[in-house]
Design a protein around this motif. Structure first.
Motif, PDB file in Angstrom:
ATOM      1  N   GLY A  19       5.868  -1.708  -1.452  1.00  0.00           N
ATOM      2  CA  GLY A  19       6.142  -3.059  -0.984  1.00  0.00           C
ATOM      3  C   GLY A  19       7.412  -3.616  -1.609  1.00  0.00           C
ATOM      4  O   GLY A  19       8.000  -3.027  -2.515  1.00  0.00           O
ATOM      5  N   GLY A  20       7.838  -4.768  -1.104  1.00  0.00           N
ATOM      6  CA  GLY A  20       9.034  -5.390  -1.640  1.00  0.00           C
ATOM      7  C   GLY A  20       9.561  -6.449  -0.702  1.00  0.00           C
ATOM      8  O   GLY A  20       8.868  -6.897   0.220  1.00  0.00           O
ATOM      9  N   VAL A  21      10.799  -6.834  -0.939  1.00  0.00           N
ATOM     10  CA  VAL A  21      11.477  -7.843  -0.120  1.00  0.00           C
ATOM     11  C   VAL A  21      12.505  -7.139   0.751  1.00  0.00           C
ATOM     12  O   VAL A  21      13.292  -6.317   0.253  1.00  0.00           O
ATOM     13  N   VAL A  22      12.490  -7.441   2.031  1.00  0.00           N
ATOM     14  CA  VAL A  22      13.408  -6.812   2.971  1.00  0.00           C
ATOM     15  C   VAL A  22      13.868  -7.853   3.979  1.00  0.00           C
ATOM     16  O   VAL A  22      13.140  -8.808   4.285  1.00  0.00           O
ATOM     17  N   GLN A  23      15.072  -7.657   4.493  1.00  0.00           N
ATOM     18  CA  GLN A  23      15.595  -8.577   5.503  1.00  0.00           C
ATOM     19  C   GLN A  23      14.982  -8.273   6.860  1.00  0.00           C
ATOM     20  O   GLN A  23      14.558  -7.131   7.124  1.00  0.00           O
ATOM     21  N   PRO A  24      14.940  -9.257   7.744  1.00  0.00           N
ATOM     22  CA  PRO A  24      14.463  -9.001   9.105  1.00  0.00           C
ATOM     23  C   PRO A  24      15.244  -7.848   9.729  1.00  0.00           C
ATOM     24  O   PRO A  24      16.471  -7.752   9.589  1.00  0.00           O
ATOM     25  N   GLY A  25      14.505  -6.993  10.423  1.00  0.00           N
ATOM     26  CA  GLY A  25      15.104  -5.807  11.015  1.00  0.00           C
ATOM     27  C   GLY A  25      15.106  -4.594  10.114  1.00  0.00           C
ATOM     28  O   GLY A  25      15.415  -3.483  10.565  1.00  0.00           O
ATOM     29  N   GLY A  26      14.756  -4.791   8.873  1.00  0.00           N
ATOM     30  CA  GLY A  26      14.743  -3.702   7.913  1.00  0.00           C
ATOM     31  C   GLY A  26      13.478  -2.871   7.978  1.00  0.00           C
ATOM     32  O   GLY A  26      12.609  -3.095   8.827  1.00  0.00           O
ATOM     33  N   SER A  27      13.402  -1.902   7.068  1.00  0.00           N
ATOM     34  CA  SER A  27      12.279  -0.972   7.049  1.00  0.00           C
ATOM     35  C   SER A  27      11.719  -0.848   5.637  1.00  0.00           C
ATOM     36  O   SER A  27      12.430  -1.017   4.651  1.00  0.00           O
ATOM     37  N   LEU A  28      10.444  -0.530   5.587  1.00  0.00           N
ATOM     38  CA  LEU A  28       9.760  -0.184   4.348  1.00  0.00           C
ATOM     39  C   LEU A  28       8.756   0.913   4.654  1.00  0.00           C
ATOM     40  O   LEU A  28       8.230   0.986   5.770  1.00  0.00           O
ATOM     41  N   ARG A  29       8.459   1.714   3.637  1.00  0.00           N
ATOM     42  CA  ARG A  29       7.415   2.719   3.759  1.00  0.00           C
ATOM     43  C   ARG A  29       6.416   2.485   2.640  1.00  0.00           C
ATOM     44  O   ARG A  29       6.743   2.594   1.462  1.00  0.00           O
ATOM     45  N   LEU A  30       5.191   2.167   3.043  1.00  0.00           N
ATOM     46  CA  LEU A  30       4.111   1.996   2.085  1.00  0.00           C
ATOM     47  C   LEU A  30       3.370   3.312   1.893  1.00  0.00           C
ATOM     48  O   LEU A  30       3.231   4.092   2.825  1.00  0.00           O
ATOM     49  N   SER A  31       2.905   3.520   0.663  1.00  0.00           N
ATOM     50  CA  SER A  31       2.092   4.684   0.345  1.00  0.00           C
ATOM     51  C   SER A  31       0.796   4.228  -0.305  1.00  0.00           C
ATOM     52  O   SER A  31       0.758   3.210  -0.989  1.00  0.00           O
ATOM     53  N   CYS A  32      -0.254   4.998  -0.095  1.00  0.00           N
ATOM     54  CA  CYS A  32      -1.536   4.743  -0.737  1.00  0.00           C
ATOM     55  C   CYS A  32      -2.060   6.065  -1.268  1.00  0.00           C
ATOM     56  O   CYS A  32      -2.498   6.921  -0.485  1.00  0.00           O
ATOM     57  N   ALA A  33      -1.968   6.235  -2.562  1.00  0.00           N
ATOM     58  CA  ALA A  33      -2.456   7.441  -3.209  1.00  0.00           C
ATOM     59  C   ALA A  33      -3.905   7.242  -3.616  1.00  0.00           C
ATOM     60  O   ALA A  33      -4.252   6.196  -4.167  1.00  0.00           O
ATOM     61  N   THR A  34      -4.739   8.233  -3.326  1.00  0.00           N
ATOM     62  CA  THR A  34      -6.168   8.068  -3.556  1.00  0.00           C
ATOM     63  C   THR A  34      -6.739   9.159  -4.461  1.00  0.00           C
ATOM     64  O   THR A  34      -6.143  10.237  -4.609  1.00  0.00           O
TER      65      THR A  34
ATOM     66  N   TYR B  65     -13.744   1.715   0.678  1.00  0.00           N
ATOM     67  CA  TYR B  65     -13.011   1.429  -0.549  1.00  0.00           C
ATOM     68  C   TYR B  65     -11.696   0.743  -0.218  1.00  0.00           C
ATOM     69  O   TYR B  65     -11.077   1.027   0.821  1.00  0.00           O
ATOM     70  N   TRP B  66     -11.268  -0.105  -1.153  1.00  0.00           N
ATOM     71  CA  TRP B  66     -10.033  -0.876  -0.970  1.00  0.00           C
ATOM     72  C   TRP B  66      -9.078  -0.652  -2.136  1.00  0.00           C
ATOM     73  O   TRP B  66      -9.498  -0.498  -3.279  1.00  0.00           O
ATOM     74  N   GLY B  67      -7.800  -0.730  -1.821  1.00  0.00           N
ATOM     75  CA  GLY B  67      -6.794  -0.786  -2.861  1.00  0.00           C
ATOM     76  C   GLY B  67      -6.560  -2.224  -3.281  1.00  0.00           C
ATOM     77  O   GLY B  67      -7.167  -3.161  -2.737  1.00  0.00           O
ATOM     78  N   GLN B  68      -5.654  -2.387  -4.229  1.00  0.00           N
ATOM     79  CA  GLN B  68      -5.405  -3.722  -4.789  1.00  0.00           C
ATOM     80  C   GLN B  68      -4.378  -4.508  -3.992  1.00  0.00           C
ATOM     81  O   GLN B  68      -4.232  -5.709  -4.187  1.00  0.00           O
ATOM     82  N   GLY B  69      -3.664  -3.834  -3.108  1.00  0.00           N
ATOM     83  CA  GLY B  69      -2.693  -4.507  -2.259  1.00  0.00           C
ATOM     84  C   GLY B  69      -1.269  -4.430  -2.788  1.00  0.00           C
ATOM     85  O   GLY B  69      -1.047  -4.303  -3.996  1.00  0.00           O
ATOM     86  N   THR B  70      -0.329  -4.505  -1.862  1.00  0.00           N
ATOM     87  CA  THR B  70       1.086  -4.548  -2.216  1.00  0.00           C
ATOM     88  C   THR B  70       1.769  -5.589  -1.342  1.00  0.00           C
ATOM     89  O   THR B  70       1.498  -5.676  -0.143  1.00  0.00           O
ATOM     90  N   GLN B  71       2.614  -6.393  -1.953  1.00  0.00           N
ATOM     91  CA  GLN B  71       3.247  -7.505  -1.246  1.00  0.00           C
ATOM     92  C   GLN B  71       4.446  -7.019  -0.441  1.00  0.00           C
ATOM     93  O   GLN B  71       5.318  -6.305  -0.968  1.00  0.00           O
ATOM     94  N   VAL B  72       4.491  -7.443   0.806  1.00  0.00           N
ATOM     95  CA  VAL B  72       5.654  -7.220   1.665  1.00  0.00           C
ATOM     96  C   VAL B  72       6.181  -8.576   2.085  1.00  0.00           C
ATOM     97  O   VAL B  72       5.435  -9.396   2.643  1.00  0.00           O
ATOM     98  N   THR B  73       7.442  -8.824   1.816  1.00  0.00           N
ATOM     99  CA  THR B  73       8.075 -10.085   2.180  1.00  0.00           C
ATOM    100  C   THR B  73       9.307  -9.794   3.021  1.00  0.00           C
ATOM    101  O   THR B  73      10.198  -9.053   2.594  1.00  0.00           O
ATOM    102  N   VAL B  74       9.315 -10.369   4.218  1.00  0.00           N
ATOM    103  CA  VAL B  74      10.442 -10.198   5.133  1.00  0.00           C
ATOM    104  C   VAL B  74      11.156 -11.539   5.229  1.00  0.00           C
ATOM    105  O   VAL B  74      10.619 -12.500   5.777  1.00  0.00           O
ATOM    106  N   SER B  75      12.358 -11.565   4.678  1.00  0.00           N
ATOM    107  CA  SER B  75      13.067 -12.836   4.604  1.00  0.00           C
ATOM    108  C   SER B  75      14.563 -12.590   4.496  1.00  0.00           C
ATOM    109  O   SER B  75      15.008 -11.633   3.859  1.00  0.00           O
ATOM    110  N   SER B  76      15.337 -13.493   5.114  1.00  0.00           N
ATOM    111  CA  SER B  76      16.789 -13.399   5.000  1.00  0.00           C
ATOM    112  C   SER B  76      17.276 -14.230   3.825  1.00  0.00           C
ATOM    113  O   SER B  76      18.477 -14.268   3.541  1.00  0.00           O
TER     114      SER B  76
END
Length: 119
Positions: free
Chosen positions: A9-24, A108-119
């Protein structure tokens, strides 16, 4: 001990990309349907994408179809969410979920990761 650990997760501008992973760990990954959910402030948690274990079928929320792709690597016990063409409305905490395909009560659930899309 069951663990689902999200990252990417993280902060990205509109139109951008992110790849989330969940290791179990701690459960038989190959027999679990893996999903990504998200929860925005003041809103209910919603299903974003799902990938079954047996058939490999996928389902997506209408709002992310064509932009997000869920995948899983059973040898690495990891599920991914590739998110492209991100929009401000995609801003949320993203959670990984594993649900036993033989007993849906086991989840089962993970703890979550924040994704913020903002210019």
């Amino acid at each position: 001990q069951v663990q689902l650990v999200e990252s990417g997760g993280g902060v990205v501008q509109p139109g951008g990309s992110l790849r989330l992973s969940c290791a179990t760990s701690g459960f038989t990954f190959s027999t679990y349907t893996m999903s990504w959910y998200r929860q925005a402030p003041g809103k209910e948690r919603e299903l974003v994408a799902l990938k079954s274990s047996a058939s490999g079928n996928t389902n997506y929320a209408e709002s992310v179809k064509g932009r997000f792709t869920i995948s899983r690597d059973d040898t690495q016990r990891t599920v991914y969410l590739q998110m492209n063409s991100l929009k401000p409305e995609d801003t949320a905490v993203y959670f990984c979920n594993g649900r036993n395909r033989f007993n849906s009560q086991i989840s089962y659930w993970g703890q979550g990761t924040q994704v913020t899309v903002s210019s």
